[in-house]
Structures are given as C-alpha cells and as structure tokens.
Enzyme design. Structure first.
Site, PDB file in Angstrom:
ATOM      1  N   GLU A 143     -10.487   6.950   3.718  1.00 39.36           N
ATOM      2  CA  GLU A 143      -9.598   6.566   4.940  1.00 39.36           C
ATOM      3  C   GLU A 143      -8.848   7.620   5.814  1.00 39.36           C
ATOM      4  OE1 GLU A 143      -5.758   4.923   2.974  1.00 39.36           O
ATOM      5  OE2 GLU A 143      -6.061   6.137   1.320  1.00 39.36           O
ATOM      6  N   ASP A 166       0.888  -1.118  -0.088  1.00 38.47           N
ATOM      7  CA  ASP A 166      -0.040   0.055   0.157  1.00 38.47           C
ATOM      8  C   ASP A 166       0.946   1.377  -0.046  1.00 38.47           C
ATOM      9  OD1 ASP A 166      -2.068   1.632  -0.024  1.00 38.47           O
ATOM     10  OD2 ASP A 166      -3.295   0.616   1.584  1.00 38.47           O
TER      11      ASP A 166
HETATM   12  C1  BGC Z   1      -5.367   3.171   0.174  1.00 41.12           C
HETATM   13  C2  BGC Z   1      -5.253   2.112  -0.891  1.00 41.12           C
HETATM   14  C3  BGC Z   1      -4.945   2.612  -2.228  1.00 41.12           C
HETATM   15  C4  BGC Z   1      -3.977   3.380  -2.379  1.00 41.12           C
HETATM   16  C5  BGC Z   1      -3.633   4.156  -3.642  1.00 41.12           C
HETATM   17  C6  BGC Z   1      -3.890   3.857   0.048  1.00 41.12           C
HETATM   18  O1  BGC Z   1      -3.920   4.924   0.903  1.00 41.12           O
HETATM   19  O2  BGC Z   1      -5.006   2.384   1.447  1.00 41.12           O
HETATM   20  O3  BGC Z   1      -6.592   1.405  -0.678  1.00 41.12           O
HETATM   21  O4  BGC Z   1      -5.277   1.822  -3.107  1.00 41.12           O
HETATM   22  O5  BGC Z   1      -3.770   4.484  -1.293  1.00 41.12           O
HETATM   23  O6  BGC Z   1      -4.576   5.103  -3.969  1.00 41.12           O
HETATM   24  C1  BGC Z   2      -3.469   9.971  -2.148  1.00 41.62           C
HETATM   25  C2  BGC Z   2      -4.084   8.757  -1.819  1.00 41.62           C
HETATM   26  C3  BGC Z   2      -3.384   8.020  -0.634  1.00 41.62           C
HETATM   27  C4  BGC Z   2      -3.300   8.776   0.345  1.00 41.62           C
HETATM   28  C5  BGC Z   2      -2.450   7.956   1.367  1.00 41.62           C
HETATM   29  C6  BGC Z   2      -3.100  10.584  -0.807  1.00 41.62           C
HETATM   30  O1  BGC Z   2      -2.658  11.812  -1.062  1.00 41.62           O
HETATM   31  O2  BGC Z   2      -4.029  10.956  -3.014  1.00 41.62           O
HETATM   32  O3  BGC Z   2      -4.427   8.164  -3.192  1.00 41.62           O
HETATM   33  O4  BGC Z   2      -4.365   6.962  -0.550  1.00 41.62           O
HETATM   34  O5  BGC Z   2      -2.632   9.893   0.230  1.00 41.62           O
HETATM   35  O6  BGC Z   2      -1.930   8.606   2.447  1.00 41.62           O
END
Ligand code: BGC
Ligand code: BGC
Length: 634
Positions: free
Chosen positions: A508, A306
């Site tokens: 998230e 990830d």
């Molecule tokens: C998320 C993933 C995602 C990745 C790319 C991460 O922060 O946990 O689910 O695929 O970012 O965007």
């Molecule tokens: C990105 C996401 C990623 C996240 C994780 C963001 O800046 O755009 O894709 O999942 O950071 O920390």
C-alpha cells in the site's frame, strides 16, 4: 489465630474482584460453561470506564511495553507490516514477545486477555522461515476454494505457534484500477470470486468452532469500497486511500456483496477502509458502519479501524475520536499513542460527546468475540506447533498453489511444455532468482524487499533441477552472458530462453503507479535473450495485469505467475508439463496503459480495452488458432 485467617480471607475476597481466589465464588464471566452473552454482561458490569476504553484500544507492539498494557488495560496489540520481535525474527522470539503482552493483560484486576493481531495475508508473512503462499491475485486465478481453505488452516497453525489469534485477512477488495498498489491483495475483479474464496479463507481460519484450540479469528477488510478508489483522489494524486464514487447501487453490487456472505459465514471482526465514499472518509460514515453493517446486515462482532486512519478524518484528534467511535468503530488501531487516545475517549464520555451506551456496545462486541474465540480459556496459542512452521507439508501446499495459480497466456511454436532434452538454455531477469521479488509486499517487511529475505526456492532453482544434466543452463540477471560467444565472435545460441519480467516488491501507498509497463531495462534484457534463442518463454511476476506493449510479439510462450511466494521452484512443474496449467485470469487483462482503468470483470476481448478477458487461460495443447494472439486486433 483461626479468626485472623478468616478475616484475611474475607478481606482478600473483598479486595479481589468477584472473589476470584475462592473457587465457589469465581465470577460468572470466568465460567466457560455459561452462555457467552451472560459472561459478557457479567464482565461488563464489573468494568470501570478506564477498563472499557482500554478494551477499545489497539496498539502496535513497537509503541508499547508490557507494563503499559497492564496500566492502561489495553485490549489489543498488533504487529504491523514488518513487526517482528526486535529480539530476533524466529518463532521462539515471537512467542515470547506475544506471551509477555498477554501476561501483562492477564495481570490486570479483571484478567481480560488481549487479542494479538497480525496481517498474515499470504502465510504468517512477517515471520522468517514461514511458508509464503501466493498473494490473493494468484489464488484468484487458481480459484480453488478448498486450496484457499487449506492455506488458511496452515496459516492459522503458524500464527498459533507464535501465540497469535487474530488475522487481518481476508481482503474483500474488488480492485477496479490496476494502478492501485493493493491490486494483488484482491482475489478478483469479480465480486463472486472474491466472495467464494474469501469465505473459504475465513472458514479455514475459524473452523466450525471458533473456540477450538486450532482456530484464529479473521478480519474481512477494508469496509467498504477500498477497491473502488478513483485515480487522482488518493495519496500523491494516485489511488491509495482515495475516494470511491458512484451511486449506492454500485457500491452495494460490487463492493458490499462479499461482506453480506462473509457475515453470514461467521465474520467476527471487520476492518474499516482508509478510503472515502463520495468524499466522506469511511471511518466517519455512521450510515455505512452502523446503519448498513451493524443494523441492516446484522453484524454483531466488532469493527476495528485501520492504522491511524481516524487521523485522516477532517478535524482535530479529539473530534476524530468522537466521530469515529460514534460512527461505529469499536476498537481503534491507534497505533502509536495510547495515552492520547485513551485520554481523548475518556474525555469524550465525560463531555457527553460519546455516550456510555456506545462505549458499552463497543466493549460488548469486543468481549463477545474474545469469549467466542476461547481466549479466556486459552490465551496463549501453542508453541508446540513451532515444529510445523515451514514443514514439508506446508511447502508442498504452497507448491500446489503456485502450480494452480499460473496462467498460460500464450503458447505458439510448441514452446511449452519444456523438454529436459535440450543442450543450452539462457535464463534472465532478476525475478528469476529472488525469493523477495517473487513474494512481493507484506513479506518479512511491510513493503517486501528483494533478495534472500526468507527461506524458499526460486524459479531458477526449479528450472535447474528440471533440466537434464546434459543441459547447459546459463543465467544472468540482465541477459549479459559474458563469454557466451563462438570463436568467430558470434553469439552462442540456445534452443530455449526464459526471461522473468518482474515488478519490484511494494505494498500500500508505495505501489501505486501511473504506468504498468515494465522498466526499459527489463525489455532490453528480453531483447538480448530473444536474439540468442529459438523459443522464448516469458514469465511475468507481478501484482497485477501489466501493460505488455510488444512483449507478446517477442514471446513464444507467456505465463503470468503473479506473486507466487516462497515456493517459486514450482513454476517449473507447469512449464515442464508435470502438472497441467489450470489458472484462469480473475482480472481481465487490459490492452495498454491508455486503456486503464478497464472493467476488471470483462468477459469479452475488446481491442480498445481488453487483451485477455476474465476467465482466460490456456492449456499447453491449446491450438494457436484458439488463442488470443497479438495480431488479433490488427
Ligand atoms: C493496512 C491494513 C493493515 C494494517 C495493519 C494498514 O496500513 O491498510 O490492511 O491491516 O495497516 O498492518
Ligand atoms: C506499518 C504497517 C502499516 C503502515 C501504515 C507501517 O509502518 O508497518 O503495518 O500498514 O505503516 O501506514
């Protein structure tokens, strides 16, 4: 003269790896008819350590220019959440952006195509104008595998239109605590429903033959136990990226189950979870990634990390690289600093901390999937498909999904179905007329955004179209209907009130909440409408079951609409009975905040914990005594 030409050709053949200029001597790995394993070995045998390490590197497009893709032999590029082209969020600009990276990869000596990835988790959701489907929690309520398959196919088509072949979906999380901001990314609290729908999604993306031109590769995620994180162990003392506890049997029964079937069903890349199990970060768990996933379960695709997740392993960057690669991570979503990563990994091999055999194993897995996907034959996708983005067919498919995912929780006093034949309706709630709110996180921006962020129809649009011309439809976000008073100063009344209660968009990290009650302001709005109307219908836009307080006492009818996506108008179809309610809860609905966490797969009402069990969902003609009404527990 002849001589010179021959000499030049001979020299060229020597200089060009494998004599690629000459048709006869074209290297085996470029022969589409050769067995994939032979192609993999042939190509691997030609690669330097730098080229191998490049294949193991996945960079966010905002951190790399195409020429560096060539220079560092980069194997994968992604768009993170909100990662649309800086030149403009249109399909044409997307296609140009992805193609520029692909051209750069093909300009390396071995011309190994890169794989471009995106989180197309409810449609090609970073692309403005693409149809946005309900988030998985809604599809779980619809529980229609064929519908999910068709959504995945439509999503793959949109991705290919923009040159993209790799989707970080489906999510296999089995969320256990609704305070987690990723609950809506899960189909259900029941692993069987998760498995069934995720399989259908994978199938829709990958088809019967991954090498066909209309397929992309899926990525079941996040391995494993992401949905099991325990309150207090995650970021900011909440859940996300926290620790999943419990014994091995629990981990296997709840969280691992879907992976078993998805691997059998053709999963070719799997993403590791940010979370830990029993206090150890998943990205460091060779016992689970290598021993379980690869050895025991026989997964021979590749494992992707990830986002910057290896950085969370205790230790320094060098040790993070060593630990994660040795644990079984094949491609690392770095995602910013490719120089730091490739340097560290090369150093680790030179130091003997990572064996060449491990590097070869990782690269084999990555190349295998690239061959299976047909990337060497068609690395570009198909821009002719751009015309199908946001098409009527796709909008219609999304409408069907919205209709099927809505769950009728309560319906008394004949509140539903609505009749067009009423004189005045009061509507309120900011979620009633907002494509951004109804779409939730992972829509155009990483965390989503309220407002007119993409094309779509709102719940209000659908209601306005469905009520008759003679109906006065009055909308105010806050239920403040200025001027809606009678001459004597009393409030004007309506037969029907419709209040949309909503969560703001989140994803998230930012979506964890200690309480799942609606904000006070929305409850005040609800009261304002209640006092004006005979029948009150409450529509809930949320990424999870909410703590309802006395909302059920105030409402005549209540509908959980989840995060329906761009086609919000379809909510009117079920409210008016044009299409029957069909949704059934795929997560048991808890009583109140104090009851959390509850067993998400609970099938019985429990006045201490469960208000509506898994599988609950009414029809408009369900008799009140067959409903679970608010006084049930008194
Ligand atoms: C998320 C993933 C995602 C990745 C790319 C991460 O922060 O946990 O689910 O695929 O970012 O965007
Ligand atoms: C990105 C996401 C990623 C996240 C994780 C963001 O800046 O755009 O894709 O999942 O950071 O920390």
């Amino acid at each position: 003269m002849r001589h010179t030409i021959r000499l030049t050709i001979a020299l060229l053949m020597l200089l060009t790896v494998g004599g690629m200029v000459s048709g006869q001597d074209s290297p085996l790995y470029l022969d589409a008819s050769a067995p994939i394993e032979d192609r993999v070995e042939d190509l691997l045998g030609r690669m330097s350590l730098e080229e191998k390490v490049g294949q193991m590197t996945l960079i966010e497009k905002g951190s790399i220019q195409p020429d560096a893709v060539t220079e560092y032999y980069i194997g994968g590029v992604l768009s993170g959440g909100g990662g649309y082209p800086s030149s403009g969020n249109t399909p044409e600009r997307w296609y140009e952006m992805v193609t520029a990276y692909q051209d750069a990869a093909l300009a390396t000596p071995l011309a190994i195509p890169l794989i471009y990835g995106v989180d197309a988790i409810h449609g090609h959701n970073n692309l403005r104008g693409a149809t946005i489907y309900p988030h998985n929690i809604g599809l779980g309520a619809a529980n229609d595998a064929d519908l999910v398959r068709r959504i995945a196919q439509a999503t793959a088509e949109d991705m290919l239109a923009t040159g993209i072949h790799w989707n970080y979906a489906p999510v296999l999380a089995v969320p256990q605590d609704y305070r987690w901001g990723r609950t809506y990314e899960g189909y259900s609290g029941d692993p069987d429903i998760v498995t069934r729908l995720a399989l259908a999604f994978l199938d829709g993306l990958q088809g019967d033959d991954l090498s066909a031109d209309d397929t992309v590769v899926g990525t079941p995620k996040h391995f494993v136990g992401d949905g099991g994180v325990v309150w207090g162990t995650g970021m900011d003392g909440m859940l996300d990226r926290g620790d999943t506890r419990g014994d091995e049997d629990t981990l296997r029964e709840i969280h691992l189950t879907p992976y078993v079937d998805l691997i059998e069903g053709g999963a070719r890349s799997i993403m590791v979870s940010f979370s830990s199990w029993q206090g150890v970060k998943m990205h460091a768990r060779g016992d689970l990634i290598t021993d379980w996933l690869k050895d025991e379960m026989g997964f021979d695709g590749f494992v992707v990390s990830d986002w910057q997740a290896i950085d969370e392993i205790p230790g320094n960057y060098y040790s993070d690289v060593v630990t994660s690669v040795n644990a079984g991570v094949d491609m690392n979503m770095v995602p910013y600093n490719y120089i730091q990563y490739t340097d560290a990994l090369i150093q680790a091999v030179e130091n003997g901390d990572v064996t060449e055999a491990r590097i070869d194993d990782a690269v084999r897995r990555i190349l295998r999937v690239k061959f299976e996907l047909g990337l060497f034959e068609n690395p570009y996708g198909d821009p002719a498909l751009i015309d199908t983005i946001g098409s009527d067919e796709k909008r219609e498919l999304a409408r069907e999904a919205v209709q099927k995912s809505a769950v009728l929780l309560q319906n008394i006093n004949d509140a539903l179905p609505l009749s067009a034949d009423v004189s005045r309706v009061f509507i309120a709630g900011e979620g009633a007329d907002d494509v951004g709110i109804q779409s939730g996180g992972w829509t155009i921006e990483w965390q989503g955004l309220s407002g007119n962020i993409t094309d779509g129809t709102t719940i209000l649009d659908g209601l306005e179209a469905a009520f008759g011309e003679d109906t006065e439809v009055i909308y105010n976000r806050f239920g403040r209907y200025r001027g809606a008073e009678n001459e004597d100063g009393s409030l004007q009344r309506g037969e029907v009130g419709i209040v949309v209660l909503s969560e703001p968009p989140y994803a998230e990290m930012q979506g964890d909440r200690p309480s799942l009650q609606f904000e006070e302001g929305q409850l005040v709005t609800l009261e304002r409408v209640r006092e004006r109307v005979d029948k009150l219908i409450v529509i809930i836009i949320s990424g999870r079951p909410m703590s309802l307080g006395d909302i059920p006492q105030q409402a005549d009818a209540m509908v959980a609409a989840w995060l329906p996506g761009s086609e919000g108008a379809a909510i009117a179809d079920v409210l008016f009975g044009e299409v029957p309610f069909n949704g059934k809860l795929s997560f048991a609905w808890h009583m109140n905040d104090a009851a959390l966490p509850v067993d998400p797969a609970a099938t019985e009402v429990d006045c201490e914990a469960i208000r509506y069990p898994l599988g609950y969902g009414l029809q408009v003609d369900t008799a009140p005594d067959a409903q679970i009404l608010p006084d049930h527990c008194e």
